[in-house]
Design a protein around this motif. Sequence first.
Motif, mmCIF file in Angstrom:
data_model
loop_
_atom_site.group_PDB
_atom_site.id
_atom_site.type_symbol
_atom_site.label_atom_id
_atom_site.label_comp_id
_atom_site.label_asym_id
_atom_site.label_seq_id
_atom_site.Cartn_x
_atom_site.Cartn_y
_atom_site.Cartn_z
ATOM 1 N N GLU A 128 -4.854 49.222 -61.503
ATOM 2 C CA GLU A 128 -4.974 47.799 -61.827
ATOM 3 C C GLU A 128 -6.367 47.464 -62.353
ATOM 4 O OE1 GLU A 128 -3.766 45.566 -58.369
ATOM 5 O OE2 GLU A 128 -1.701 46.299 -58.492
ATOM 6 N N LEU A 129 -7.395 48.097 -61.784
ATOM 7 C CA LEU A 129 -8.765 47.881 -62.273
ATOM 8 C C LEU A 129 -8.893 48.404 -63.699
ATOM 9 C CD1 LEU A 129 -11.649 46.880 -61.600
ATOM 10 C CD2 LEU A 129 -12.135 49.223 -60.821
ATOM 11 N N ASN A 130 -8.358 49.585 -63.953
ATOM 12 C CA ASN A 130 -8.401 50.155 -65.311
ATOM 13 C C ASN A 130 -7.713 49.222 -66.300
ATOM 14 O OD1 ASN A 130 -9.659 52.435 -64.290
ATOM 15 N ND2 ASN A 130 -7.844 53.721 -64.410
ATOM 16 N N LYS A 131 -6.566 48.693 -65.914
ATOM 17 C CA LYS A 131 -5.812 47.784 -66.795
ATOM 18 C C LYS A 131 -6.633 46.526 -67.097
ATOM 19 C CE LYS A 131 -1.460 45.266 -67.094
ATOM 20 N NZ LYS A 131 -0.206 44.899 -66.425
ATOM 21 N N GLY A 150 -10.020 58.016 -75.110
ATOM 22 C CA GLY A 150 -10.255 58.971 -74.038
ATOM 23 C C GLY A 150 -11.647 58.949 -73.440
ATOM 24 N N SER A 151 -12.522 58.073 -73.932
ATOM 25 C CA SER A 151 -13.907 58.069 -73.448
ATOM 26 C C SER A 151 -14.165 57.058 -72.327
ATOM 27 C CB SER A 151 -14.882 57.790 -74.597
ATOM 28 O OG SER A 151 -14.796 56.438 -75.019
ATOM 29 N N LEU A 152 -13.234 56.141 -72.108
ATOM 30 C CA LEU A 152 -13.472 55.050 -71.167
ATOM 31 C C LEU A 152 -13.408 55.519 -69.713
ATOM 32 C CD1 LEU A 152 -14.088 52.026 -71.359
ATOM 33 C CD2 LEU A 152 -11.654 51.604 -71.050
ATOM 34 N N GLN A 153 -14.423 55.137 -68.934
ATOM 35 C CA GLN A 153 -14.463 55.389 -67.493
ATOM 36 C C GLN A 153 -14.743 54.057 -66.816
ATOM 37 O OE1 GLN A 153 -17.172 58.620 -66.421
ATOM 38 N NE2 GLN A 153 -17.157 59.222 -68.572
ATOM 39 N N ILE A 154 -14.004 53.774 -65.739
ATOM 40 C CA ILE A 154 -14.135 52.493 -65.052
ATOM 41 C C ILE A 154 -14.278 52.752 -63.562
ATOM 42 C CG2 ILE A 154 -12.979 50.299 -64.547
ATOM 43 C CD1 ILE A 154 -11.502 50.758 -67.317
ATOM 44 N N TYR A 155 -15.265 52.086 -62.950
ATOM 45 C CA TYR A 155 -15.561 52.282 -61.538
ATOM 46 C C TYR A 155 -15.642 50.941 -60.824
ATOM 47 C CZ TYR A 155 -16.759 56.879 -63.283
ATOM 48 O OH TYR A 155 -16.709 58.106 -63.895
ATOM 49 N N TYR A 156 -15.056 50.885 -59.666
ATOM 50 C CA TYR A 156 -15.069 49.710 -58.795
ATOM 51 C C TYR A 156 -16.487 49.464 -58.276
ATOM 52 C CZ TYR A 156 -14.033 47.098 -54.463
ATOM 53 O OH TYR A 156 -13.993 46.173 -53.463
#
Length: 168
Positions: free
Chosen positions: A40-43, A107-113
Amino acid sequence: MTLRSGVSIALLLMFSSALFTVGSLAQSVAPFDKIQNQEELNKAITALDAALFDAYNKCDLVKFASFIDENVEFYHDQGGVTLGREALTESVKKNICGTTTRELVPGSLQIYYMKGYGAIEMGVHRFHHPGHPEIGDGEGRFVHLWQYKDGAWRVTRVLSYDHHAPGK
């Protein structure tokens, strides 16, 4: 009511409507407290990134500014530091509109809480210069710190660095 007060009321209503519109543009994404997992965070952050850069690419400065915190800090390895939403929006108007578009490298996106705050978004983006082939494409890395506050997601810090020609 005099004409003058009628004009003043009309201006006040237009200004209030514009503020409401700017504040609500970014709200087609889940609020931070409703996000339950990484998917959900990635979305949410992926949607915010797409909306932010759709506005950037179309030079929709009102919409672009709606995603930017009033006290944003923007650090660019080649351009230096830009402080504040107004200065950043003006910089986009002056240096980007009509000359540059941004594409997220797949493919490069990184997401962190980020507990109690929002999220860190990192990735690689490519810049194109339609109608200006002499400039050539560029690529760079970025970090965006997204905060969810007062019912809206906004970028509070940006690091934009490692700019180079694609493939290098």
